[in-house]
Design a protein around this motif. Structure first.
Motif, PDB file in Angstrom:
ATOM      1  N   ILE A 167       1.059   1.819  -7.235  1.00 41.38           N
ATOM      2  CA  ILE A 167       2.417   2.857  -6.410  1.00 41.38           C
ATOM      3  C   ILE A 167       3.467   1.742  -6.524  1.00 41.38           C
ATOM      4  O   ILE A 167       4.982   2.111  -7.477  1.00 41.38           O
ATOM      5  CB  ILE A 167       1.695   2.038  -5.083  1.00 41.38           C
ATOM      6  N   LEU A 168       3.365   0.291  -7.176  1.00 43.02           N
ATOM      7  CA  LEU A 168       4.727  -0.651  -7.775  1.00 43.02           C
ATOM      8  C   LEU A 168       5.289   0.320  -9.055  1.00 43.02           C
ATOM      9  O   LEU A 168       6.465  -0.134  -9.398  1.00 43.02           O
ATOM     10  CB  LEU A 168       4.263  -1.615  -7.693  1.00 43.02           C
ATOM     11  N   GLN A 187       9.273  -6.038   0.559  1.00 35.55           N
ATOM     12  CA  GLN A 187       9.446  -5.786   1.789  1.00 35.55           C
ATOM     13  C   GLN A 187       9.009  -4.197   2.836  1.00 35.55           C
ATOM     14  O   GLN A 187       8.548  -3.863   3.700  1.00 35.55           O
ATOM     15  CB  GLN A 187      10.375  -6.245   2.413  1.00 35.55           C
ATOM     16  N   ASP A 188       9.976  -2.731   2.054  1.00 33.41           N
ATOM     17  CA  ASP A 188       9.979  -1.158   2.824  1.00 33.41           C
ATOM     18  C   ASP A 188       8.213  -1.558   2.660  1.00 33.41           C
ATOM     19  O   ASP A 188       7.761  -0.107   3.451  1.00 33.41           O
ATOM     20  CB  ASP A 188      10.144  -0.954   1.707  1.00 33.41           C
ATOM     21  N   TYR A 189       7.447  -2.016   1.749  1.00 36.57           N
ATOM     22  CA  TYR A 189       6.467  -1.035   1.010  1.00 36.57           C
ATOM     23  C   TYR A 189       5.330  -2.237   2.814  1.00 36.57           C
ATOM     24  O   TYR A 189       4.636  -1.189   3.124  1.00 36.57           O
ATOM     25  CB  TYR A 189       5.930  -2.090  -0.139  1.00 36.57           C
ATOM     26  N   ASN A 190       5.659  -3.000   2.978  1.00 37.72           N
ATOM     27  CA  ASN A 190       4.964  -3.230   4.492  1.00 37.72           C
ATOM     28  C   ASN A 190       5.399  -2.666   5.582  1.00 37.72           C
ATOM     29  O   ASN A 190       4.180  -2.919   6.089  1.00 37.72           O
ATOM     30  CB  ASN A 190       5.392  -5.207   4.136  1.00 37.72           C
ATOM     31  N   ARG A 191       7.169  -2.484   5.641  1.00 37.47           N
ATOM     32  CA  ARG A 191       7.024  -2.282   6.892  1.00 37.47           C
ATOM     33  C   ARG A 191       7.692  -0.743   7.334  1.00 37.47           C
ATOM     34  O   ARG A 191       7.744  -0.511   8.002  1.00 37.47           O
ATOM     35  CB  ARG A 191       8.724  -2.823   7.196  1.00 37.47           C
ATOM     36  N   ILE A 192       7.230   0.052   5.949  1.00 36.29           N
ATOM     37  CA  ILE A 192       8.135   1.397   6.331  1.00 36.29           C
ATOM     38  C   ILE A 192       7.324   2.606   5.411  1.00 36.29           C
ATOM     39  O   ILE A 192       7.313   3.119   5.842  1.00 36.29           O
ATOM     40  CB  ILE A 192       9.982   1.515   5.590  1.00 36.29           C
ATOM     41  N   ARG A 193       7.292   2.401   4.204  1.00 40.08           N
ATOM     42  CA  ARG A 193       6.329   3.569   3.792  1.00 40.08           C
ATOM     43  C   ARG A 193       4.822   3.434   3.801  1.00 40.08           C
ATOM     44  O   ARG A 193       4.191   2.663   4.000  1.00 40.08           O
ATOM     45  CB  ARG A 193       5.646   2.785   2.242  1.00 40.08           C
ATOM     46  N   ILE A 194       4.462   4.415   4.174  1.00 37.77           N
ATOM     47  CA  ILE A 194       3.463   5.507   5.028  1.00 37.77           C
ATOM     48  C   ILE A 194       2.717   5.173   3.801  1.00 37.77           C
ATOM     49  O   ILE A 194       2.813   5.434   3.190  1.00 37.77           O
ATOM     50  CB  ILE A 194       4.336   6.800   5.814  1.00 37.77           C
TER      51      ILE A 194
END
Length: 295
Positions: free
Chosen positions: A234-235, A260-267
């Motif tokens: 994914i990265l 940070q977005d991966y942990n908080r936003i990305r479904i």
């Protein structure tokens, strides 16, 4: 005699032939006799007794505990002998002056990754390293991260121009601090491949201090480390390929923000289309049923 004994001639001669072949094999396997001497570079004969005396002089006079290989070097240099290390080994063995072989002791034996069923956070973590390219500086940077297999959170990570065992120890310590596990009896198992950072004594000593179990996947089995490998895929597709990093600072800022977005936003489709943090909160509130994961 064969007619009296009623034995076929072919049977008798076949038996004799087999005996002769057996004797020939036994004689050949015994090898040639030991000559008992060697030659110098100018062709002079030197007896094994003289060679043994020189060996004892080396061992007694120089005070060095040389092995047979270094004794061979000395015999060649100082006495111009044409001699190989096998013969020196044989002579040293006959005189009982061979040094004991060094026994390699594995302080931390390898623990191979086991099949598991994960039912909650902090049961199994996976760690690995991902390389990134700095096009403006013509070199690479490294991302080492730890993921929780159950909730998919990247708990801790290191981004740098170097990636060593000390950095692995640091992010492992950070992950334990973030999850408040230092005073807990049951700590996670951390799984890795067989890279130099992961097999280092420094990391194994840290695991002993942290009281966590470190297990390593067999070679050529990335499927055993599937969740961190999936994160790296994914990265690569959603971050590295979308940016051409000019400097290390730029890469650090962009990759940190992506995590940070991966942990908080990305479904994630595997966790009810939640982000990792949303999934953890939904389990805490009891609105979703935790998914079991077989690894």
């Amino acid at each position: 005699m064969l007619r009296v004994l009623d034995v076929e001639r072919s049977t008798y001669y076949a038996h004799v032939s087999r005996r002769q072949q057996a004797v020939a094999v036994a004689t050949h396997s015994a090898g040639r006799p030991v000559p008992g001497l060697s030659y110098t570079q100018d062709g002079k004969l030197v007896s094994d007794e003289q060679i043994c005396e020189w060996i004892m002089e080396f061992l007694a006079g120089e005070g060095a505990s040389y092995g047979y290989r270094k004794l061979t070097v000395l015999l060649r240099r100082r006495h111009s002998l044409r001699i190989n290390k096998k013969k020196v080994y044989r002579l040293c063995k006959r005189m009982d002056v061979l040094r004991p072989q060094r026994q390699l002791k594995i302080k931390y034996p390898k623990r191979v990754a086991n099949n598991r069923v994960i039912t909650d956070s902090n049961q199994l973590w996976e760690t690995d390293i991902k390389y990134g390219r700095l096009h403006g500086e013509q070199r690479f940077f490294f991302l080492m991260s730890i993921i929780d297999v159950f909730d998919r959170v990247i708990i801790a990570y290191h981004i740098g121009l170097t990636c060593e065992a000390q950095h692995l120890v640091q992010i492992t310590h950070e992950a334990l601090m973030k999850r408040q596990l230092f005073d807990k009896v049951n700590k996670p198992v951390i799984r890795s491949d067989n890279g130099p950072q992961f097999i280092s004594h420094r990391f194994e000593e840290a695991c002993a201090v942290f009281e966590i179990i470190h297990e390593r996947i067999p070679p050529k089995t990335p499927n055993k480390n599937a969740h961190i490998e999936s994160f790296h895929a994914i990265l690569e597709s959603e971050c590295y390929r979308r940016h051409e990093f000019k400097t290390y600072r730029q890469a650090y800022e962009i990759v940190s923000q992506f995590i940070q977005d991966y942990n908080r936003i990305r479904i994630h489709g595997s966790i009810y289309d939640f982000s990792p943090y949303e999934y953890m909160e939904a389990i805490k509130q009891g609105t979703v049923k935790p998914k079991q994961i077989k690894v």
